[in-house]
Design a protein around this motif. Structure first.
Motif, PDB file in Angstrom:
ATOM      1  N   THR A 160       0.877  -1.326  -0.224  1.00 38.29           N
ATOM      2  CA  THR A 160      -0.118  -0.212   0.041  1.00 38.29           C
ATOM      3  C   THR A 160       0.793   1.351   0.072  1.00 38.29           C
ATOM      4  O   THR A 160       1.756   1.445   0.751  1.00 38.29           O
ATOM      5  CB  THR A 160      -0.927   0.098   1.112  1.00 38.29           C
ATOM      6  OG1 THR A 160      -1.612  -1.265   1.105  1.00 38.29           O
ATOM      7  CG2 THR A 160      -1.971   1.429   1.322  1.00 38.29           C
ATOM      8  N   LYS A 161       0.664   2.103  -0.967  1.00 37.92           N
ATOM      9  CA  LYS A 161       1.423   3.479  -1.150  1.00 37.92           C
ATOM     10  C   LYS A 161       0.525   4.529  -0.956  1.00 37.92           C
ATOM     11  O   LYS A 161      -0.826   4.421  -1.446  1.00 37.92           O
ATOM     12  CB  LYS A 161       2.196   3.209  -2.457  1.00 37.92           C
ATOM     13  CG  LYS A 161       3.010   2.208  -2.677  1.00 37.92           C
ATOM     14  CD  LYS A 161       4.322   2.461  -1.960  1.00 37.92           C
ATOM     15  CE  LYS A 161       5.328   1.142  -2.426  1.00 37.92           C
ATOM     16  NZ  LYS A 161       6.017   1.714  -3.504  1.00 37.92           N
ATOM     17  N   SER A 162       1.060   5.807  -0.416  1.00 42.90           N
ATOM     18  CA  SER A 162       0.463   6.918  -0.637  1.00 42.90           C
ATOM     19  C   SER A 162       1.395   7.916  -0.866  1.00 42.90           C
ATOM     20  O   SER A 162       2.634   7.872  -0.748  1.00 42.90           O
ATOM     21  CB  SER A 162      -0.069   7.200   0.981  1.00 42.90           C
ATOM     22  OG  SER A 162      -1.345   6.614   1.204  1.00 42.90           O
ATOM     23  N   ALA A 163       1.066   8.990  -1.350  1.00 43.37           N
ATOM     24  CA  ALA A 163       1.906   9.912  -2.048  1.00 43.37           C
ATOM     25  C   ALA A 163       1.387  11.462  -1.477  1.00 43.37           C
ATOM     26  O   ALA A 163       0.196  11.725  -1.352  1.00 43.37           O
ATOM     27  CB  ALA A 163       1.980   9.979  -3.448  1.00 43.37           C
ATOM     28  N   PHE A 164       2.473  12.453  -1.285  1.00 42.93           N
ATOM     29  CA  PHE A 164       2.264  13.435  -0.610  1.00 42.93           C
ATOM     30  C   PHE A 164       3.209  14.577  -1.360  1.00 42.93           C
ATOM     31  O   PHE A 164       4.134  14.266  -1.962  1.00 42.93           O
ATOM     32  CB  PHE A 164       2.475  13.648   0.772  1.00 42.93           C
ATOM     33  CG  PHE A 164       1.638  12.630   1.607  1.00 42.93           C
ATOM     34  CD1 PHE A 164       0.482  13.099   2.293  1.00 42.93           C
ATOM     35  CD2 PHE A 164       2.047  11.363   1.816  1.00 42.93           C
ATOM     36  CE1 PHE A 164      -0.143  12.311   3.107  1.00 42.93           C
ATOM     37  CE2 PHE A 164       1.570  10.358   2.413  1.00 42.93           C
ATOM     38  CZ  PHE A 164       0.378  11.124   3.333  1.00 42.93           C
ATOM     39  N   THR A 165       2.507  15.690  -1.596  1.00 41.41           N
ATOM     40  CA  THR A 165       3.533  16.717  -2.082  1.00 41.41           C
ATOM     41  C   THR A 165       3.570  17.931  -0.958  1.00 41.41           C
ATOM     42  O   THR A 165       2.412  18.204  -0.410  1.00 41.41           O
ATOM     43  CB  THR A 165       2.797  17.419  -3.263  1.00 41.41           C
ATOM     44  OG1 THR A 165       2.940  16.467  -4.430  1.00 41.41           O
ATOM     45  CG2 THR A 165       3.969  18.669  -3.923  1.00 41.41           C
ATOM     46  N   ALA A 166       4.577  18.437  -0.692  1.00 40.13           N
ATOM     47  CA  ALA A 166       4.821  19.479   0.501  1.00 40.13           C
ATOM     48  C   ALA A 166       5.701  20.565  -0.287  1.00 40.13           C
ATOM     49  O   ALA A 166       6.666  20.294  -0.767  1.00 40.13           O
ATOM     50  CB  ALA A 166       5.191  18.828   1.701  1.00 40.13           C
ATOM     51  N   THR A 167       5.425  21.915   0.033  1.00 43.05           N
ATOM     52  CA  THR A 167       6.132  23.038  -0.280  1.00 43.05           C
ATOM     53  C   THR A 167       6.281  24.070   0.819  1.00 43.05           C
ATOM     54  O   THR A 167       5.575  23.991   1.641  1.00 43.05           O
ATOM     55  CB  THR A 167       5.545  23.776  -1.576  1.00 43.05           C
ATOM     56  OG1 THR A 167       4.207  24.130  -1.389  1.00 43.05           O
ATOM     57  CG2 THR A 167       5.345  22.864  -2.722  1.00 43.05           C
ATOM     58  N   THR A 168       7.245  24.717   0.874  1.00 41.81           N
ATOM     59  CA  THR A 168       7.651  25.717   1.558  1.00 41.81           C
ATOM     60  C   THR A 168       8.861  26.789   1.207  1.00 41.81           C
ATOM     61  O   THR A 168       9.567  26.362   0.184  1.00 41.81           O
ATOM     62  CB  THR A 168       7.929  25.356   3.052  1.00 41.81           C
ATOM     63  OG1 THR A 168       8.040  26.272   4.019  1.00 41.81           O
ATOM     64  CG2 THR A 168       9.310  24.596   3.215  1.00 41.81           C
ATOM     65  N   GLN A 169       9.080  27.658   1.883  1.00 38.71           N
ATOM     66  CA  GLN A 169      10.201  28.759   1.508  1.00 38.71           C
ATOM     67  C   GLN A 169      10.620  29.172   2.691  1.00 38.71           C
ATOM     68  O   GLN A 169       9.998  29.279   3.605  1.00 38.71           O
ATOM     69  CB  GLN A 169       9.675  29.934   0.706  1.00 38.71           C
ATOM     70  CG  GLN A 169      10.712  30.940   0.303  1.00 38.71           C
ATOM     71  CD  GLN A 169      10.140  31.807  -0.713  1.00 38.71           C
ATOM     72  OE1 GLN A 169      10.005  31.546  -1.782  1.00 38.71           O
ATOM     73  NE2 GLN A 169      10.403  33.014  -0.444  1.00 38.71           N
ATOM     74  N   ILE A 170      12.175  29.054   2.849  1.00 39.80           N
ATOM     75  CA  ILE A 170      12.778  29.430   3.747  1.00 39.80           C
ATOM     76  C   ILE A 170      14.014  30.598   3.621  1.00 39.80           C
ATOM     77  O   ILE A 170      14.137  30.698   2.186  1.00 39.80           O
ATOM     78  CB  ILE A 170      13.708  28.214   4.510  1.00 39.80           C
ATOM     79  CG1 ILE A 170      14.725  27.744   3.669  1.00 39.80           C
ATOM     80  CG2 ILE A 170      12.490  27.244   5.233  1.00 39.80           C
ATOM     81  CD1 ILE A 170      15.506  26.529   4.108  1.00 39.80           C
ATOM     82  N   ASN A 171      14.551  31.118   4.520  1.00 41.20           N
ATOM     83  CA  ASN A 171      15.343  32.288   4.315  1.00 41.20           C
ATOM     84  C   ASN A 171      16.706  31.701   5.223  1.00 41.20           C
ATOM     85  O   ASN A 171      16.829  31.367   6.146  1.00 41.20           O
ATOM     86  CB  ASN A 171      15.331  33.543   4.990  1.00 41.20           C
ATOM     87  CG  ASN A 171      16.212  34.865   4.875  1.00 41.20           C
ATOM     88  OD1 ASN A 171      17.454  34.385   4.923  1.00 41.20           O
ATOM     89  ND2 ASN A 171      15.686  35.616   4.569  1.00 41.20           N
ATOM     90  N   ARG A 172      17.722  31.311   4.058  1.00 42.68           N
ATOM     91  CA  ARG A 172      19.018  30.610   4.417  1.00 42.68           C
ATOM     92  C   ARG A 172      19.488  31.329   5.640  1.00 42.68           C
ATOM     93  O   ARG A 172      20.309  30.701   6.382  1.00 42.68           O
ATOM     94  CB  ARG A 172      19.747  30.352   3.443  1.00 42.68           C
ATOM     95  CG  ARG A 172      20.235  31.330   2.374  1.00 42.68           C
ATOM     96  CD  ARG A 172      21.095  31.090   1.522  1.00 42.68           C
ATOM     97  NE  ARG A 172      21.580  32.173   0.710  1.00 42.68           N
ATOM     98  CZ  ARG A 172      22.810  32.670   0.762  1.00 42.68           C
ATOM     99  NH1 ARG A 172      23.582  31.983   1.676  1.00 42.68           N
ATOM    100  NH2 ARG A 172      23.311  33.650  -0.041  1.00 42.68           N
ATOM    101  N   LYS A 173      19.596  32.470   5.644  1.00 41.75           N
ATOM    102  CA  LYS A 173      20.396  33.411   6.459  1.00 41.75           C
ATOM    103  C   LYS A 173      19.795  33.088   7.967  1.00 41.75           C
ATOM    104  O   LYS A 173      20.574  33.107   8.985  1.00 41.75           O
ATOM    105  CB  LYS A 173      20.267  34.756   6.393  1.00 41.75           C
ATOM    106  CG  LYS A 173      21.108  35.297   5.147  1.00 41.75           C
ATOM    107  CD  LYS A 173      21.169  36.860   5.264  1.00 41.75           C
ATOM    108  CE  LYS A 173      22.108  37.321   4.005  1.00 41.75           C
ATOM    109  NZ  LYS A 173      22.063  38.802   3.819  1.00 41.75           N
ATOM    110  N   ASP A 174      18.424  32.578   8.035  1.00 44.47           N
ATOM    111  CA  ASP A 174      18.030  31.981   9.395  1.00 44.47           C
ATOM    112  C   ASP A 174      18.611  30.973   9.914  1.00 44.47           C
ATOM    113  O   ASP A 174      18.753  30.639  11.243  1.00 44.47           O
ATOM    114  CB  ASP A 174      16.373  31.733   9.333  1.00 44.47           C
ATOM    115  CG  ASP A 174      15.551  33.096   8.957  1.00 44.47           C
ATOM    116  OD1 ASP A 174      16.110  34.225   9.181  1.00 44.47           O
ATOM    117  OD2 ASP A 174      14.326  32.892   8.541  1.00 44.47           O
TER     118      ASP A 174
END
Length: 197
Positions: free
Chosen positions: A146-160
């Motif tokens: 049994t397989k499930s699939a997810f897509t996840a996105t975000t944005q970060i500031n590398r200086k943090d």
């Protein structure tokens, strides 16, 4: 037939049960993108990572995500750039070999589209990030897993995260943007009693 599709999707979603999945690395991708020289975008990924997902579509508050990424496994299709990224100017992989994400809260009620807040640790620094997560479906493969699939996105500031290296350009701007877009394409194998289904 077209009118039956929404009904079929509703019935399918209502049949989903809480389950734990192990990330299937061979069918998943951890990718990122940054602006280079202001005018273009460079894409990269990490080849070595692992994690688990406890997904409960009927009680999203109980859903949990955790993952580890090998910082030295970065790949951008340029050997010298990859070596630079592994070094002290960027990931400092020798001292901080892993990136770690652990979810702390799930926001939303739609089991197909929700937000996951969690702690992301990079280069010894931990910051809160929020992932926009989409559930893409569940299915059995040709071997009965049994397989499930997810897509996840975000944005970060590398200086943090203490990643501050850059070089100014004569024409204005800098070599590498501070903002980093992250996209995860995750396929999980359902675990049954601690084992793959």
């Amino acid at each position: 037939m077209r009118n039956l599709l929404p009904i079929a999707l509703f019935v399918f979603a209502s049949q989903l049960q809480a389950a734990t999945y192990e990330i299937d690395k061979s069918h998943s991708e951890v990718g990122f993108a940054v602006k280079h020289l202001v005018i273009s975008t460079v894409h990269g990924s990490f080849k070595d990572f692992s994690g688990k997902l406890n997904y409960d579509p009927k009680n999203l508050a109980q859903t949990k995500f955790e993952a580890k990424i090998d910082a030295s496994s970065v790949y951008t299709n340029d050997t010298k750039r990859d070596e630079h990224l592994r070094g002290e100017d960027f990931f400092f992989a020798k001292k901080f070999p892993e990136f770690i994400f652990k979810s702390t809260e799930v926001m939303g009620t739609d089991p197909k589209n929700f937000k996951v807040k969690g702690d992301l640790t990079m280069r010894g620094v931990t910051k809160v990030v929020v992932l926009d997560v989409g559930f893409n479906g569940e299915i059995k493969d040709a071997w009965g897993n049994t397989k499930s699939a997810f897509t996840a996105t975000t944005q970060i500031n590398r200086k943090d995260f203490g990643i501050v290296w850059n070089k100014a350009l004569d024409a204005g701007g800098v070599t590498v943007s501070d903002e980093v877009a992250i996209k995860l394409e995750i396929q999980g194998k359902m675990l049954v009693d601690g084992k793959k289904s």
